[in-house]
Motif scaffolding. Structure first.
Motif, PDB file in Angstrom:
ATOM      1  N   VAL A 156       0.858  -1.185   0.000  1.00  0.00           N
ATOM      2  CA  VAL A 156       0.000   0.000   0.000  1.00  0.00           C
ATOM      3  C   VAL A 156       0.897   1.239   0.000  1.00  0.00           C
ATOM      4  CG1 VAL A 156      -1.679   1.323   1.339  1.00  0.00           C
ATOM      5  CG2 VAL A 156      -1.880  -1.135   1.201  1.00  0.00           C
ATOM      6  N   PRO A 157       0.664   2.133  -0.941  1.00  0.00           N
ATOM      7  CA  PRO A 157       1.482   3.355  -0.946  1.00  0.00           C
ATOM      8  C   PRO A 157       1.062   4.296   0.185  1.00  0.00           C
ATOM      9  CG  PRO A 157      -0.183   3.477  -2.661  1.00  0.00           C
ATOM     10  CD  PRO A 157      -0.296   2.100  -2.037  1.00  0.00           C
ATOM     11  N   ILE A 158       2.025   4.952   0.770  1.00  0.00           N
ATOM     12  CA  ILE A 158       1.717   5.966   1.774  1.00  0.00           C
ATOM     13  C   ILE A 158       1.045   7.118   1.038  1.00  0.00           C
ATOM     14  CG2 ILE A 158       2.750   7.659   3.333  1.00  0.00           C
ATOM     15  CD1 ILE A 158       4.848   5.558   3.991  1.00  0.00           C
ATOM     16  N   PRO A 159      -0.047   7.647   1.573  1.00  0.00           N
ATOM     17  CA  PRO A 159      -0.712   8.767   0.891  1.00  0.00           C
ATOM     18  C   PRO A 159       0.281   9.898   0.593  1.00  0.00           C
ATOM     19  CG  PRO A 159      -2.057   7.976   2.702  1.00  0.00           C
ATOM     20  CD  PRO A 159      -0.748   7.263   2.798  1.00  0.00           C
ATOM     21  N   ASP A 160       0.141  10.486  -0.573  1.00  0.00           N
ATOM     22  CA  ASP A 160       1.095  11.503  -1.022  1.00  0.00           C
ATOM     23  C   ASP A 160       0.765  12.905  -0.510  1.00  0.00           C
ATOM     24  OD1 ASP A 160      -1.160  11.938  -2.495  1.00  0.00           O
ATOM     25  OD2 ASP A 160      -0.150  12.036  -4.438  1.00  0.00           O
ATOM     26  N   ARG A 161      -0.211  13.013   0.355  1.00  0.00           N
ATOM     27  CA  ARG A 161      -0.599  14.316   0.916  1.00  0.00           C
ATOM     28  C   ARG A 161      -1.081  14.113   2.353  1.00  0.00           C
ATOM     29  NH1 ARG A 161      -4.958  15.096  -3.487  1.00  0.00           N
ATOM     30  NH2 ARG A 161      -3.639  13.578  -4.438  1.00  0.00           N
ATOM     31  N   ALA A 162      -1.134  15.197   3.095  1.00  0.00           N
ATOM     32  CA  ALA A 162      -1.655  15.142   4.461  1.00  0.00           C
ATOM     33  C   ALA A 162      -3.149  14.836   4.420  1.00  0.00           C
ATOM     34  CB  ALA A 162      -1.395  16.454   5.183  1.00  0.00           C
ATOM     35  N   ILE A 163      -3.588  14.122   5.408  1.00  0.00           N
ATOM     36  CA  ILE A 163      -5.001  13.757   5.518  1.00  0.00           C
ATOM     37  C   ILE A 163      -5.545  14.364   6.806  1.00  0.00           C
ATOM     38  CG2 ILE A 163      -6.582  11.830   5.913  1.00  0.00           C
ATOM     39  CD1 ILE A 163      -4.861  10.162   4.073  1.00  0.00           C
ATOM     40  N   LYS A 164      -6.698  14.997   6.705  1.00  0.00           N
ATOM     41  CA  LYS A 164      -7.380  15.525   7.886  1.00  0.00           C
ATOM     42  C   LYS A 164      -8.405  14.496   8.343  1.00  0.00           C
ATOM     43  CE  LYS A 164      -6.431  20.210   7.522  1.00  0.00           C
ATOM     44  NZ  LYS A 164      -5.822  20.972   8.535  1.00  0.00           N
ATOM     45  N   VAL A 165      -8.443  14.260   9.635  1.00  0.00           N
ATOM     46  CA  VAL A 165      -9.387  13.315  10.229  1.00  0.00           C
ATOM     47  C   VAL A 165     -10.329  14.090  11.129  1.00  0.00           C
ATOM     48  CG1 VAL A 165      -9.630  11.297  11.717  1.00  0.00           C
ATOM     49  CG2 VAL A 165      -7.660  11.476  10.189  1.00  0.00           C
ATOM     50  N   LYS A 166     -11.616  13.872  10.943  1.00  0.00           N
ATOM     51  CA  LYS A 166     -12.629  14.496  11.793  1.00  0.00           C
ATOM     52  C   LYS A 166     -13.327  13.384  12.573  1.00  0.00           C
ATOM     53  CE  LYS A 166     -15.358  17.665  10.060  1.00  0.00           C
ATOM     54  NZ  LYS A 166     -16.481  18.335   9.360  1.00  0.00           N
ATOM     55  N   ILE A 167     -13.247  13.470  13.889  1.00  0.00           N
ATOM     56  CA  ILE A 167     -13.883  12.477  14.766  1.00  0.00           C
ATOM     57  C   ILE A 167     -14.965  13.205  15.562  1.00  0.00           C
ATOM     58  CG2 ILE A 167     -13.561  10.839  16.644  1.00  0.00           C
ATOM     59  CD1 ILE A 167     -10.580  10.708  15.782  1.00  0.00           C
ATOM     60  N   THR A 168     -16.183  12.717  15.472  1.00  0.00           N
ATOM     61  CA  THR A 168     -17.293  13.311  16.210  1.00  0.00           C
ATOM     62  C   THR A 168     -17.834  12.293  17.203  1.00  0.00           C
ATOM     63  OG1 THR A 168     -17.853  14.720  14.328  1.00  0.00           O
ATOM     64  CG2 THR A 168     -19.542  14.426  16.017  1.00  0.00           C
ATOM     65  N   LEU A 169     -17.912  12.716  18.453  1.00  0.00           N
ATOM     66  CA  LEU A 169     -18.490  11.895  19.517  1.00  0.00           C
ATOM     67  C   LEU A 169     -19.841  12.492  19.863  1.00  0.00           C
ATOM     68  CD1 LEU A 169     -15.356  11.629  21.848  1.00  0.00           C
ATOM     69  CD2 LEU A 169     -16.045  10.082  20.010  1.00  0.00           C
ATOM     70  N   SER A 170     -20.882  11.690  19.771  1.00  0.00           N
ATOM     71  CA  SER A 170     -22.237  12.164  20.052  1.00  0.00           C
ATOM     72  C   SER A 170     -22.872  11.313  21.131  1.00  0.00           C
ATOM     73  CB  SER A 170     -23.111  12.096  18.787  1.00  0.00           C
ATOM     74  OG  SER A 170     -22.554  12.868  17.766  1.00  0.00           O
ATOM     75  N   GLU A 171     -23.615  11.982  21.998  1.00  0.00           N
ATOM     76  CA  GLU A 171     -24.386  11.257  23.002  1.00  0.00           C
ATOM     77  C   GLU A 171     -25.636  10.698  22.343  1.00  0.00           C
ATOM     78  OE1 GLU A 171     -25.106  13.572  26.491  1.00  0.00           O
ATOM     79  OE2 GLU A 171     -23.011  14.163  26.660  1.00  0.00           O
ATOM     80  N   ALA A 172     -26.133   9.615  22.878  1.00  0.00           N
ATOM     81  CA  ALA A 172     -27.326   8.990  22.335  1.00  0.00           C
ATOM     82  C   ALA A 172     -28.123   8.359  23.458  1.00  0.00           C
ATOM     83  CB  ALA A 172     -26.947   7.929  21.291  1.00  0.00           C
ATOM     84  N   ASP A 173     -29.425   8.251  23.253  1.00  0.00           N
ATOM     85  CA  ASP A 173     -30.281   7.551  24.198  1.00  0.00           C
ATOM     86  C   ASP A 173     -30.236   6.074  23.849  1.00  0.00           C
ATOM     87  OD1 ASP A 173     -31.051   9.855  25.506  1.00  0.00           O
ATOM     88  OD2 ASP A 173     -32.735  10.208  24.153  1.00  0.00           O
ATOM     89  N   TYR A 174     -29.691   5.280  24.742  1.00  0.00           N
ATOM     90  CA  TYR A 174     -29.554   3.842  24.521  1.00  0.00           C
ATOM     91  C   TYR A 174     -30.901   3.171  24.795  1.00  0.00           C
ATOM     92  CZ  TYR A 174     -27.904  -0.945  25.011  1.00  0.00           C
ATOM     93  OH  TYR A 174     -27.729  -2.293  24.873  1.00  0.00           O
ATOM     94  N   ILE A 175     -31.403   2.458  23.809  1.00  0.00           N
ATOM     95  CA  ILE A 175     -32.669   1.744  23.957  1.00  0.00           C
ATOM     96  C   ILE A 175     -32.400   0.263  23.686  1.00  0.00           C
ATOM     97  CG2 ILE A 175     -35.026   1.511  23.125  1.00  0.00           C
ATOM     98  CD1 ILE A 175     -34.810   4.483  22.250  1.00  0.00           C
ATOM     99  N   PRO A 176     -32.366  -0.549  24.739  1.00  0.00           N
ATOM    100  CA  PRO A 176     -32.046  -1.984  24.539  1.00  0.00           C
ATOM    101  C   PRO A 176     -33.167  -2.731  23.833  1.00  0.00           C
ATOM    102  CG  PRO A 176     -32.477  -1.522  26.860  1.00  0.00           C
ATOM    103  CD  PRO A 176     -32.579  -0.221  26.121  1.00  0.00           C
TER     104      PRO A 176
END
Length: 139
Positions: A119-139
């Motif tokens: 696998v080639p290493i990407p030739d440019r910088a990569i931006k990563v966006k991580i979003t953490l969201s709360e949720a109502d857990y319904i079993p």
């Protein structure tokens, strides 16, 4: 008699309309984190050439989010002009994500899993966006 009947129906109608309450729900809060992966940041596991990875230390990713919250990860290869939600195949490389309490790992690998293809290493910088969201857990 009609007056009493009209009055009774009117009182029941007023009581019925005033007893209704409108409930408003606000969406659960979310937290978003942005990371940069430069071309020099990728790692390989020893003996594996068809997959590279990058580990992100994210202490805000608690057991709550792993057990019942929502974790959304997307990447941008065009300096945040657009984002691809993972998993995605971009320019012939398959990107995926794995997360656990405190860590997110981004993988880039050969989409056909050919052990002889490096696998080639990407030739440019990569931006990563991580979003953490709360949720109502319904079993």
């Amino acid at each position: 008699m009609k007056t009493y009947l009209t009055l009774a129906i009117g009182l029941v109608g007023v009581a019925g309309l005033t007893s209704c309450t409108k409930e408003y729900y606000s969406p659960p809060p979310s937290k978003t984190f942005i990371y940069n992966i430069s071309t020099a940041d990728w790692d390989w596991d020893e003996g594996v050439v068809n997959q590279i990875y990058y580990d992100i230390d994210l202490p805000e990713l608690t057991d709550y989010y792993v057990d019942q919250g929502v974790v959304s990860v997307s990447i941008s290869v065009d300096n945040e002009t657009s984002y691809n939600i993972l998993p995605a195949t971009i320019m012939g490389t398959a990107y995926s994500v794995n997360y656990t309490t405190g860590f997110v790992t981004i993988y880039a690998e050969d989409p056909i899993f050919d052990p002889d293809f490096e696998v080639p290493i990407p030739d440019r910088a990569i931006k990563v966006k991580i979003t953490l969201s709360e949720a109502d857990y319904i079993p």
